[in-house]
Motif scaffolding. Structure first.
Motif, short mmCIF file in Angstrom:
data_model
loop_
_atom_site.label_atom_id
_atom_site.label_comp_id
_atom_site.label_asym_id
_atom_site.label_seq_id
_atom_site.Cartn_x
_atom_site.Cartn_y
_atom_site.Cartn_z
N ASP A 230 11.57 59.77 86.13
CA ASP A 230 10.78 59.66 84.88
C ASP A 230 9.29 59.95 85.07
O ASP A 230 8.79 60.97 84.60
CB ASP A 230 10.99 58.26 84.28
CG ASP A 230 10.33 58.10 82.92
OD1 ASP A 230 10.35 59.07 82.13
OD2 ASP A 230 9.80 57.03 82.64
N LYS B 18 2.81 62.91 81.54
CA LYS B 18 2.03 61.78 81.04
C LYS B 18 1.26 61.17 82.21
O LYS B 18 1.83 60.91 83.27
CB LYS B 18 2.93 60.71 80.43
CG LYS B 18 3.34 61.02 79.02
CD LYS B 18 4.01 59.81 78.38
CE LYS B 18 4.46 60.14 76.97
NZ LYS B 18 5.25 59.04 76.38
N LYS C 112 15.21 65.06 80.94
CA LYS C 112 13.80 64.86 80.55
C LYS C 112 13.14 66.20 80.24
O LYS C 112 12.36 66.32 79.29
CB LYS C 112 13.03 64.10 81.64
CG LYS C 112 11.60 63.84 81.21
CD LYS C 112 10.98 62.61 81.76
CE LYS C 112 9.62 62.37 81.11
NZ LYS C 112 8.89 61.26 81.67
N ARG D 126 10.40 62.91 71.80
CA ARG D 126 10.10 62.29 73.11
C ARG D 126 10.19 60.76 73.02
O ARG D 126 10.31 60.09 74.04
CB ARG D 126 8.72 62.75 73.61
CG ARG D 126 8.47 62.36 75.05
CD ARG D 126 7.37 63.16 75.71
NE ARG D 126 7.12 62.65 77.06
CZ ARG D 126 6.39 63.25 77.96
NH1 ARG D 126 5.80 64.40 77.69
NH2 ARG D 126 6.22 62.73 79.17
N LEU E 78 12.70 58.69 75.03
CA LEU E 78 12.48 58.27 76.42
C LEU E 78 11.91 56.86 76.49
O LEU E 78 11.81 56.28 77.55
CB LEU E 78 11.54 59.25 77.13
CG LEU E 78 12.01 60.71 77.16
CD1 LEU E 78 10.96 61.60 77.79
CD2 LEU E 78 13.33 60.82 77.94
N ASN E 79 11.54 56.33 75.35
CA ASN E 79 11.04 54.97 75.30
C ASN E 79 12.07 53.99 74.75
O ASN E 79 11.71 52.91 74.28
CB ASN E 79 9.74 54.90 74.48
CG ASN E 79 8.56 55.28 75.35
OD1 ASN E 79 8.46 54.85 76.50
ND2 ASN E 79 7.68 56.10 74.82
N1 GLY Z 1 8.16 57.81 80.27
C1 GLY Z 1 8.30 58.24 78.95
C2 GLY Z 1 7.81 59.63 78.74
O1 GLY Z 1 7.52 60.33 79.68
O2 GLY Z 1 7.68 60.02 77.61
#
Ligand code: GLY
Length: 358
Positions: free
Chosen positions: A136, A142, A225, A239, A242-243
């Motif tokens: 991740d 990020k 991802k 996105r 992913l949370n």
């Molecule tokens: N860890 C969540 C993202 O990269 O959006």
């Protein structure tokens, strides 16, 4: 070794996944015209992996410098970032020089942030050494530091030039951190690809940190991802998936002063809460909720925690993603997610009560 392409709108790059590939990092990193390579790591990772990294990177024949911070979330601060930036300036690091992160999510987030702001951006390579970072944190660009008011409240979007995920570095990861990383793998399985859940049902392979198994899991997560980041690099729509479980999870982490719960442990409880809320809203069946509990428990992850509901709600209202109203990532089935706004307080309270009763 597997190569996973990440086609983010701002940059395309590869995530390389394999057992023992750190020792070839010097050749695997894309060619550049850097004069210096700085490696950011922490004391614990340094003890295990610096010698290998040093030898590998020396093959590029550049000036090599080590930047070390203390292990732990405390290093993900503006103070650390400012110290690192000053150290880089004192070494006369220039825009074409390279920053390599060698460590877990704290190091990839902090190093990414520093690389993105030093002289408005220098080349960055991530060498993640924790499971959370390999599946991740190191992928998708990020970067972050924490503020006293909350986790990851300052940061940038800044893609690396390459990610080198050597699964053998997971052999030195403490068991609790390894299991915590499995929570992120389970997150991908629950939301995007239930095949991953079948893969990690092989508890022997999980326990033994089997090389072939880890290569398949890490590259599978990187692929998922990458797909999301290519659609929504700046986290304005898809996105959010992913949370999954992170609204509750981040609040629980903050509630525990970032010491009581590891990230993966907190989001495991958060994913069970999200499943309970999905059920409360009539989206998911009781079986989906039960499946969440079964999978987390199978891997020794928590499915409930003592918490003060008022405190949790206060904390998640502080979350930067909720400033314009709460949006929940919820499931209608395994692998089928949707973003839901305007969830009633009564349903949230009911889901919180079910967590307390579990
Ligand atoms: N860890 C969540 C993202 O990269 O959006």
């Amino acid at each position: 070794m597997r190569r996973v392409g990440i086609d983010a709108p701002s940059r395309s790059y590869e995530v390389l996944v394999g057992d023992g590939i750190l020792k070839s990092a010097g050749e695997l990193i894309p060619q550049g015209d850097e004069e210096s390579i700085m490696v950011l790591t922490d004391r614990r990772v340094r003890a295990h992996w610096w010698d290998v990294a040093k030898q590998a990177l020396s093959a590029r024949g550049r000036r090599l410098a080590l930047l070390e911070v203390n292990p732990g979330e405390g290093s993900k601060s503006f103070t650390s970032a400012a110290n690192l930036l000053r150290r880089m300036a004192r070494r006369s690091i220039r825009r074409h020089d390279l920053l390599v992160t060698l460590g877990g999510g704290v190091i990839t987030d902090l190093g990414g942030f520093v690389a993105s702001v030093y002289q408005r951006g220098i080349p960055l390579i991530h060498i993640p050494t924790s499971l959370v970072a390999q599946v991740d944190a190191a992928i998708g660009g990020k970067t972050a530091v924490n503020l006293p008011q909350g986790k990851n409240l300052a940061g940038t979007f800044y893609q690396p030039a390459s990610v080198i995920a050597d699964t053998s570095t997971l052999s030195t990861l403490p068991q609790r951190e390894y299991v915590s990383g499995l929570a992120e793998v389970i997150k991908y399985g629950l939301t995007l690809d239930p095949n991953l859940l079948t893969l990690i049902a092989d508890v022997e392979a999980v326990r033994n940190r089997d090389a072939g198994f880890l290569e398949e899991v890490v590259s599978g997560c990187a692929q998922l991802k990458g797909r999301i980041v290519s659609q929504d690099e700046r986290d304005t729509s898809s996105r959010a998936v992913l949370n999954y479980g992170h609204t509750f999870g981040h609040a629980l982490e903050a509630h525990g002063g970032y010491e009581r719960w590891l990230h993966g442990e907190a989001i495991s409880v958060g994913m069970v809460f999200a499943a309970e809320l999905s059920r409360e809203l009539g989206l998911a069946s009781e079986d989906v909720v039960a499946e969440h509990r079964r999978i987390f428990q199978m891997h020794g992850l928590p499915v409930s925690a003592p918490f003060d509901p008022g405190e949790i709600v206060k904390r998640w209202n502080m979350d930067k993603k909720n400033l314009r109203g709460q949006r929940w990532v919820l499931l209608s089935d395994l692998g089928e997610w949707k973003l839901v706004g305007d969830v009633g307080g009564a349903q949230i309270q009911a889901a919180l009560r079910r967590m307390a009763a579990a």
